[in-house]
Enzyme design. Structure first.
Site, PDB file in Angstrom:
ATOM      1  N   ASP A  67      40.027  58.850  32.502  1.00  0.00           N
ATOM      2  CA  ASP A  67      39.401  57.569  32.164  1.00  0.00           C
ATOM      3  C   ASP A  67      38.415  57.144  33.244  1.00  0.00           C
ATOM      4  OD1 ASP A  67      41.341  57.069  34.087  1.00  0.00           O
ATOM      5  OD2 ASP A  67      42.628  55.896  32.755  1.00  0.00           O
ATOM      6  N   ASN A 136      53.281  48.790  31.580  1.00  0.00           N
ATOM      7  CA  ASN A 136      53.511  48.574  30.150  1.00  0.00           C
ATOM      8  C   ASN A 136      53.514  49.902  29.387  1.00  0.00           C
ATOM      9  OD1 ASN A 136      50.838  49.293  30.113  1.00  0.00           O
ATOM     10  ND2 ASN A 136      50.057  47.336  29.353  1.00  0.00           N
ATOM     11  N   HIS A 138      51.370  52.275  29.504  1.00  0.00           N
ATOM     12  CA  HIS A 138      50.094  52.878  29.095  1.00  0.00           C
ATOM     13  C   HIS A 138      49.894  54.219  29.793  1.00  0.00           C
ATOM     14  CE1 HIS A 138      47.949  50.528  32.516  1.00  0.00           C
ATOM     15  NE2 HIS A 138      47.719  51.789  32.779  1.00  0.00           N
ATOM     16  N   GLU A 143      46.428  51.373  25.938  1.00  0.00           N
ATOM     17  CA  GLU A 143      47.289  50.201  26.052  1.00  0.00           C
ATOM     18  C   GLU A 143      48.198  50.085  24.827  1.00  0.00           C
ATOM     19  OE1 GLU A 143      47.441  48.523  28.695  1.00  0.00           O
ATOM     20  OE2 GLU A 143      45.512  47.929  29.524  1.00  0.00           O
TER      21      GLU A 143
HETATM   22  C1  GLP Z   1      45.772  52.833  35.695  1.00  0.00           C
HETATM   23  C2  GLP Z   1      45.198  54.159  35.176  1.00  0.00           C
HETATM   24  C3  GLP Z   1      46.280  55.080  34.733  1.00  0.00           C
HETATM   25  C4  GLP Z   1      47.383  55.063  35.763  1.00  0.00           C
HETATM   26  C5  GLP Z   1      48.068  53.741  35.743  1.00  0.00           C
HETATM   27  C6  GLP Z   1      49.126  53.586  36.805  1.00  0.00           C
HETATM   28  O1  GLP Z   1      45.407  51.717  34.965  1.00  0.00           O
HETATM   29  N1  GLP Z   1      44.231  54.031  34.135  1.00  0.00           N
HETATM   30  O2  GLP Z   1      45.736  56.372  34.547  1.00  0.00           O
HETATM   31  O3  GLP Z   1      48.324  56.061  35.467  1.00  0.00           O
HETATM   32  O4  GLP Z   1      47.166  52.686  35.776  1.00  0.00           O
HETATM   33  O5  GLP Z   1      48.561  53.358  38.057  1.00  0.00           O
HETATM   34  P1  GLP Z   1      49.363  53.449  39.412  1.00  0.00           P
HETATM   35  O6  GLP Z   1      49.619  54.895  39.647  1.00  0.00           O
HETATM   36  O7  GLP Z   1      48.439  52.880  40.443  1.00  0.00           O
HETATM   37  O8  GLP Z   1      50.589  52.659  39.246  1.00  0.00           O
END
Ligand code: GLP
Length: 247
Positions: A67, A136, A138, A143
Site C-alpha cells: 500500500d 481493527n 485490517h 479496512e
Molecule cells: C498500517 C499498514 C498496514 C500495517 C498496519 C499495522 O496501517 N497499512 O500494512 O500492517 O497498519 O501497523 P503496525 O505494524 O505499525 O502496527
C-alpha cells in the site's frame, strides 16, 4: 494455518527473517509482497544483517508493496516508499527497477490500480506476501467493510487507523485520509502469506482473525481460507489464541 509462537518482538522478527530468507535461498527470483508499519522494522534489520554477513541475495528478487498513502510524494518522509528504502532497499542489493509501489500520486487511481495488478501478474504473481495487522484486523489498508475488496483500489482510512498511524506524523491532522492498497483478492493470490503480530494491542485482532467468524468486518479473517499462511506472534499478540499454552 501454521502458527509460530515466540516470546518477544525480537524473536518474532528473527523467525520472520528466517522464513523470508529461506524463500530467497530456495527461489532467488522470488516475488515478495512487502509491508510497512512498525511491526516489520526489525525483520528488515535482520534481512539487512543476513545480506551483509552471509550474503542473502536480493539481486534477482522483485518486490511489490502492499500500500501507499494517497497524496504523498515518493520522497515524502512519511511515504511508504521512503520507509521501505530507509529500512530495507537502501541496504540490500534489490534492483531498483524491480521495486514496485502503488502510486499514491496517480491522477487516475482506478487506472493505477489496474496497472498495479497487471504488473504483479506480469511478474508471475507473489510468492510470499508479508503482512502486519491493524488493531481493527485490517491487512494492507483493507479496512472492515461490508465486502472483501478483491483487487488494488483507493481506500478511505478509518478514523481508528488514522489515529493509530498518527504516531508517525506530527499530528493526526497530517495523516492522509486515503491510500492505495492491494485488495484482499490480491493478497489472497500470494502463494504463501506470512502474517506478523506483536504487542498486546494486537491480541484481539489476532484472535478474531484466526479463530473468529470469517467476515469482511474482520478483514484478516479471510486468511483462515488460504492454504498456506504462517502466523508469527510474540507472547502478547498471541495471548488470546486458544492454542497458546502459558510458558
Ligand atoms: C498500517 C499498514 C498496514 C500495517 C498496519 C499495522 O496501517 N497499512 O500494512 O500492517 O497498519 O501497523 P503496525 O505494524 O505499525 O502496527
Amino acid at each position: 494455518m501454521r502458527i509460530i509462537y515466540t516470546d518477544t518482538y525480537q524473536k518474532m522478527s528473527e523467525e520472520a527473517a528466517k522464513v523470508i530468507a529461506g524463500q530467497l535461498w530456495v527461489k532467488p527470483d522470488s516475488v515478495l509482497g512487502l509491508a510497512t508499519g512498525s511491526t516489520p522494522v526489525e525483520l528488515y534489520q535482520n534481512l539487512v544483517w543476513l545480506h551483509k554477513t552471509v550474503g542473502l541475495d536480493f539481486a534477482q528478487a522483485t518486490s511489490f508493496n502492499l500500500d501507499e498513502y494517497v497524496g504523498l510524494a515518493e520522497d515524502d518522509p512519511q511515504s511508504y516508499h521512503r520507509f521501505m528504502h530507509e529500512n530495507l532497499f537502501n541496504h540490500v542489493n534489490m534492483r531498483r527497477d524491480r521495486i514496485f509501489f502503488p502510486n499514491g500520486m496517480a491522477a487516475d487511481a482506478a487506472r493505477e490500480a489496474e496497472d498495479y495488478e497487471a504488473r504483479i501478474a506480469a511478474a508471475g504473481g507473489i510468492d510470499m506476501q508479508l503482512l502486519g495487522i491493524g488493531r481493527n484486523a485490517h491487512i494492507g489498508f483493507n479496512e472492515p467493510d461490508d465486502a472483501f475488496a478483491r483487487t488494488t483500489h483507493k481506500v478511505a482510512l478509518k478514523e481508528s487507523t488514522i489515529e493509530a498511524n498518527a504516531r508517525f506524523f506530527s499530528s493526526a491532522a497530517e495523516v492522509p485520509r486515503e491510500a492505495m492498497s492491494m485488495g484482499i483478492g490480491t493478497i489472497f493470490r500470494a502463494r504463501h502469506i506470512v502474517l506478523l503480530a506483536s504487542g498486546a494491542e494486537k491480541a484481539e485482532a489476532v484472535r478474531d482473525a484466526v479463530e473468529g467468524t470469517i467476515t469482511p468486518r474482520v478483514p484478516a479473517s479471510i486468511l483462515q481460507l488460504h492454504p498456506c499462511v504462517t502466523l508469527i506472534v510474540d507472547h502478547a499478540a498471541g495471548a488470546l489464541l486458544s492454542g497458546k499454552s502459558e510458558p
